[in-house]
Scaffold this motif. Structure first.
Motif: not given
Length: 98
Positions: A36-40, A3-4, A21-28, A44-47
């Motif tokens: 950003x949401x898709x990247x996070x 995540x980080x 988890x609580x995530x705080x991040x800047x965006x424009x 995390x996704x794994x098999x």
């Protein structure tokens, strides 16, 4: 760590409980927020070795657009998370963009 490493510079990640988890991040822009949401979620996704696939779901609320206090933001994000869990898991939902 997954995540980080997926968060933009200047972000904050905190574990609330076991798998929350609580995530705080800047965006424009909205499209940047969605990316950003898709990247996070992708990070995390794994098999595992047994073929079990693990995913995460996200509920998102924006400061100060959606709410001005921490408790209000967390409540709105939790409502969005419940919407995702009731539908297609492994996705995200953003409160103000619905």
């Amino acid at each position: 760590n997954r995540i980080v490493e997926s968060l933009p510079e200047g972000s904050l990640a905190a574990r609330l409980s076991g798998d929350e988890f609580l995530l705080c991040f800047p965006y424009e822009k909205d499209n940047q927020l969605r990316n950003i949401c898709k990247k996070i979620l992708k990070s995390i996704k794994f098999t595992d070795n047994f073929g079990n696939t693990f995913t995460a779901s996200m509920g998102v609320a924006l400061y100060p657009i959606d709410a001005g206090t921490q408790s209000e933001l967390m409540s709105l994000a939790d409502k969005e998370l419940e919407k995702v869990k009731a539908g297609k898991k492994g996705e995200y939902s953003i409160y103000c963009l619905n």
